[in-house]
Design a protein around this motif. Sequence first.
Motif, mmCIF file in Angstrom:
data_model
loop_
_atom_site.group_PDB
_atom_site.id
_atom_site.type_symbol
_atom_site.label_atom_id
_atom_site.label_comp_id
_atom_site.label_asym_id
_atom_site.label_seq_id
_atom_site.Cartn_x
_atom_site.Cartn_y
_atom_site.Cartn_z
ATOM 1 N N ASP A 107 0.868 -1.175 0.000
ATOM 2 C CA ASP A 107 0.000 0.000 0.000
ATOM 3 C C ASP A 107 0.907 1.228 0.000
ATOM 4 O O ASP A 107 1.700 1.417 0.919
ATOM 5 C CB ASP A 107 -0.893 -0.006 1.240
ATOM 6 N N SER A 108 0.798 2.029 -1.037
ATOM 7 C CA SER A 108 1.614 3.238 -1.096
ATOM 8 C C SER A 108 0.751 4.492 -1.242
ATOM 9 O O SER A 108 1.245 5.544 -1.612
ATOM 10 C CB SER A 108 2.600 3.148 -2.272
ATOM 11 N N ASP A 109 -0.525 4.389 -0.932
ATOM 12 C CA ASP A 109 -1.452 5.499 -1.146
ATOM 13 C C ASP A 109 -1.526 6.427 0.062
ATOM 14 O O ASP A 109 -2.550 6.528 0.735
ATOM 15 C CB ASP A 109 -2.834 4.957 -1.494
ATOM 16 N N PHE A 110 -0.418 7.108 0.329
ATOM 17 C CA PHE A 110 -0.455 8.069 1.430
ATOM 18 C C PHE A 110 -1.159 9.352 1.034
ATOM 19 O O PHE A 110 -1.685 10.058 1.878
ATOM 20 C CB PHE A 110 0.950 8.362 1.970
ATOM 21 N N SER A 111 -1.214 9.657 -0.267
ATOM 22 C CA SER A 111 -1.845 10.912 -0.685
ATOM 23 C C SER A 111 -3.328 10.948 -0.341
ATOM 24 O O SER A 111 -3.845 11.998 0.075
ATOM 25 C CB SER A 111 -1.622 11.163 -2.173
ATOM 26 N N SER A 112 -4.040 9.833 -0.468
ATOM 27 C CA SER A 112 -5.463 9.856 -0.108
ATOM 28 C C SER A 112 -5.633 10.000 1.405
ATOM 29 O O SER A 112 -6.592 10.614 1.875
ATOM 30 C CB SER A 112 -6.187 8.612 -0.621
ATOM 31 N N ARG A 113 -4.691 9.470 2.172
ATOM 32 C CA ARG A 113 -4.761 9.620 3.626
ATOM 33 C C ARG A 113 -4.553 11.085 4.020
ATOM 34 O O ARG A 113 -5.283 11.600 4.867
ATOM 35 C CB ARG A 113 -3.728 8.718 4.287
ATOM 36 N N TRP A 114 -3.569 11.744 3.407
ATOM 37 C CA TRP A 114 -3.366 13.159 3.699
ATOM 38 C C TRP A 114 -4.566 13.978 3.234
ATOM 39 O O TRP A 114 -4.967 14.946 3.887
ATOM 40 C CB TRP A 114 -2.068 13.685 3.094
ATOM 41 N N SER A 115 -5.160 13.594 2.125
ATOM 42 C CA SER A 115 -6.350 14.292 1.653
ATOM 43 C C SER A 115 -7.487 14.186 2.665
ATOM 44 O O SER A 115 -8.186 15.169 2.938
ATOM 45 C CB SER A 115 -6.780 13.716 0.298
ATOM 46 N N LEU A 116 -7.668 12.996 3.237
ATOM 47 C CA LEU A 116 -8.685 12.823 4.278
ATOM 48 C C LEU A 116 -8.414 13.719 5.483
ATOM 49 O O LEU A 116 -9.335 14.332 6.033
ATOM 50 C CB LEU A 116 -8.724 11.362 4.745
ATOM 51 N N ILE A 117 -7.161 13.781 5.885
ATOM 52 C CA ILE A 117 -6.800 14.589 7.055
ATOM 53 C C ILE A 117 -6.998 16.076 6.765
ATOM 54 O O ILE A 117 -7.628 16.801 7.545
ATOM 55 C CB ILE A 117 -5.356 14.284 7.495
ATOM 56 N N LYS A 118 -6.465 16.514 5.635
ATOM 57 C CA LYS A 118 -6.554 17.940 5.307
ATOM 58 C C LYS A 118 -7.999 18.387 5.083
ATOM 59 O O LYS A 118 -8.420 19.430 5.593
ATOM 60 C CB LYS A 118 -5.686 18.242 4.091
ATOM 61 N N SER A 119 -8.771 17.597 4.355
ATOM 62 C CA SER A 119 -10.161 17.994 4.101
ATOM 63 C C SER A 119 -11.000 17.882 5.369
ATOM 64 O O SER A 119 -11.840 18.740 5.642
ATOM 65 C CB SER A 119 -10.770 17.166 2.969
ATOM 66 N N GLY A 120 -10.777 16.829 6.155
ATOM 67 C CA GLY A 120 -11.514 16.679 7.407
ATOM 68 C C GLY A 120 -11.221 17.809 8.383
ATOM 69 O O GLY A 120 -12.125 18.314 9.052
ATOM 70 N N PHE A 121 -9.969 18.208 8.457
ATOM 71 C CA PHE A 121 -9.583 19.315 9.333
ATOM 72 C C PHE A 121 -10.227 20.622 8.860
ATOM 73 O O PHE A 121 -10.727 21.413 9.665
ATOM 74 C CB PHE A 121 -8.060 19.455 9.354
ATOM 75 N N SER A 122 -10.229 20.833 7.564
ATOM 76 C CA SER A 122 -10.725 22.094 6.991
ATOM 77 C C SER A 122 -12.236 22.217 7.070
ATOM 78 O O SER A 122 -12.761 23.331 7.161
ATOM 79 C CB SER A 122 -10.292 22.203 5.523
ATOM 80 N N ARG A 123 -12.929 21.084 7.018
ATOM 81 C CA ARG A 123 -14.395 21.094 7.028
ATOM 82 C C ARG A 123 -14.899 21.788 8.293
ATOM 83 O O ARG A 123 -14.536 21.443 9.394
ATOM 84 C CB ARG A 123 -14.917 19.661 6.970
ATOM 85 N N GLY A 124 -15.720 22.799 8.099
ATOM 86 C CA GLY A 124 -16.281 23.525 9.230
ATOM 87 C C GLY A 124 -15.481 24.754 9.626
ATOM 88 O O GLY A 124 -15.950 25.555 10.424
ATOM 89 N N LEU A 125 -14.273 24.891 9.084
ATOM 90 C CA LEU A 125 -13.488 26.096 9.354
ATOM 91 C C LEU A 125 -13.835 27.168 8.325
ATOM 92 O O LEU A 125 -14.227 26.858 7.203
ATOM 93 C CB LEU A 125 -11.987 25.800 9.286
#
Length: 172
Positions: free
Chosen positions: A67-85
């Motif tokens: 598994d080398s898909d770290f980009s989707s994991r960072w996308s989840l973190i960044k978008s989840g953090f941003s949601r509601g801000l």
Amino acid sequence: MPQYRRATGKVFFTIVLADRSSTLLVDEIDRLRKTYRAAQQRSPFETIAICILPDHLHAIWELPENDSDFSSRWSLIKSGFSRGLEARSRSISKVVKRKKGIWQRRYWEHAIRDDADLERHVDYIHFNPVKHGHVSRVSDWPYSSFRRYVEQGVLAADWGGNMREIAGQFGE
């Protein structure tokens, strides 16, 4: 279309806010922790070391085998953090793409080559709050995996007391 090779194994990351003068990551540390855990539960990975600073964070991850898909994991973190801000000042392209202008678009990644490289990057991560002048001792920074390393007996509680810098390229 080019075929980019993705790093497998352990990878060092630097993730940065668009506004380098912001303190959003520590101001909203509970939001960041919650979205980080949610991403980790949805797409598992191990956090080997991490340090969250006011405007950026460093982490070393190990993904599951094949598994080398770290980009989707960072996308989840960044978008989840941003949601509601509240959205920051944004270009037209960011508005069209529904980006809030909180994060820099890209991030630094470095595939860890060997044990010495891993140790150097873990040291860099833990020493970073001192490097940026946030604290005078590594043990004083609360948003880091340093305490876990001390609890596990890997590092001494007074580690980093005499260090001036750690040589290497770290993506800042």
